[in-house]
Design a protein around this motif. Structure first.
Motif, mmCIF file in Angstrom:
data_model
loop_
_atom_site.group_PDB
_atom_site.id
_atom_site.type_symbol
_atom_site.label_atom_id
_atom_site.label_comp_id
_atom_site.label_asym_id
_atom_site.label_seq_id
_atom_site.Cartn_x
_atom_site.Cartn_y
_atom_site.Cartn_z
ATOM 1 N N HIS A 1 4.612 5.720 1.825
ATOM 2 C CA HIS A 1 5.207 4.383 1.874
ATOM 3 C C HIS A 1 4.773 3.554 0.656
ATOM 4 C CE1 HIS A 1 6.431 0.660 4.222
ATOM 5 N NE2 HIS A 1 5.666 0.139 3.284
ATOM 6 N N HIS B 1 6.774 1.815 -3.017
ATOM 7 C CA HIS B 1 6.641 0.480 -3.622
ATOM 8 C C HIS B 1 6.247 0.585 -5.096
ATOM 9 C CE1 HIS B 1 7.316 -1.852 -0.060
ATOM 10 N NE2 HIS B 1 6.277 -1.367 0.591
ATOM 11 N N GLU C 1 11.643 -2.296 1.694
ATOM 12 C CA GLU C 1 10.765 -2.042 2.835
ATOM 13 C C GLU C 1 11.289 -0.897 3.700
ATOM 14 O OE1 GLU C 1 8.007 -3.416 2.514
ATOM 15 O OE2 GLU C 1 7.418 -2.137 4.162
ATOM 16 N N HIS D 1 8.651 -7.436 4.517
ATOM 17 C CA HIS D 1 7.265 -7.184 4.923
ATOM 18 C C HIS D 1 6.726 -8.232 5.881
ATOM 19 C CE1 HIS D 1 4.663 -4.242 2.456
ATOM 20 N NE2 HIS D 1 4.940 -3.810 3.643
#
Ligand SMILES: [Zn+2]
Length: 225
Positions: free
Chosen positions: A107, A111, A128, A159
């Motif tokens: 994850h 980003h 996200e 988020h």
């Protein structure tokens, strides 16, 4: 005697370095015992392939206690791990363990890659969901999702670091479901490539044939439930 000394010295060096992991993409100065380099590389390879990018090496820091971790990111007690694009770092809190490492690390890598590759061009809601989708946060429980009140706008699913734990959980599951839906309708890597610097909305409509994101999402969740 001196041979034994050298042997002990080597042993010390070996122990001192045992937790350091370095690959082309990451450096971890102090990785936990259970984490092996091959496991780290496998996740990096998968995410890099899916997003068509080679990461410029980032620093990954492990935190052993919650207070130090929270001080480092300042995002409150809900964050488990944080990717900071500004200085190309990932911060893994004390709740990251051998069971959840692959998802959490995957994850955060999403980003980092979106930051290195697209700067801030990818909409937050998509980022996200994409991080959850590619991080493979287990299967989406669509039956549960269908019983929850729908958000007025799925583009607000960004988020969530604060609020009730159940809402935070909902955000994660719903944004993952949303990206599952989009991935079903069009190629995600292509969508990102096409829409950078342009309106994502228009590509969702023309390339993915998603005219109304919210209406399609409701229908998708109902169908999958
Ligand atoms: Zn995230």
């Amino acid at each position: 005697m001196s041979a034994l000394f050298v042997f002990l010295l080597l042993l010390r060096v070996e122990f001192a370095c045992a937790h350091e992991i370095q690959t082309n993409a990451v450096h971890m100065a102090d990785a936990p015992d259970w984490l092996k380099r091959t496991r780290v590389e496998k996740i990096i390879d998968r995410i890099q392939t899916q997003l068509e990018w080679s990461i410029r090496r980032i620093e990954v820091t492990w935190y052993k206690d919650a207070t130090t971790f929270q001080k480092a990111h300042g995002l409150g007690p809900m964050a488990m791990a944080v990717a900071r694009k500004g200085d190309n770092t990932i911060h893994l809190g004390p709740l990251v363990n051998a069971q959840n490492f692959d998802q959490v690390f995957g994850h955060e890598l999403v980003h980092i890659i979106l930051g290195q590759k697209y700067k801030d061009a990818v909409p937050k809601w998509l980022e996200e969901g994409l991080a959850n989708h590619l991080g493979k946060y287990g299967k989406v429980d669509y039956a549960w999702l269908a019983r929850q009140p729908f958000p007025e706008d799925v583009r607000k699913l960004t988020h969530p670091y604060s609020g009730a734990a159940s809402r935070v959980h909902y955000h994660y599951v719903a944004s993952q479901a949303l990206l599952e839906m989009i991935a079903k309708k069009c190629d995600l890597a292509n969508l990102l490539r096409l829409s950078v610097g342009e309106g994502m909305e228009s590509y969702l409509s023309t390339y993915c044939e998603i005219k109304d994101l919210n209406a399609e999402f409701r229908a998708w969740v109902k169908k999958k439930a």
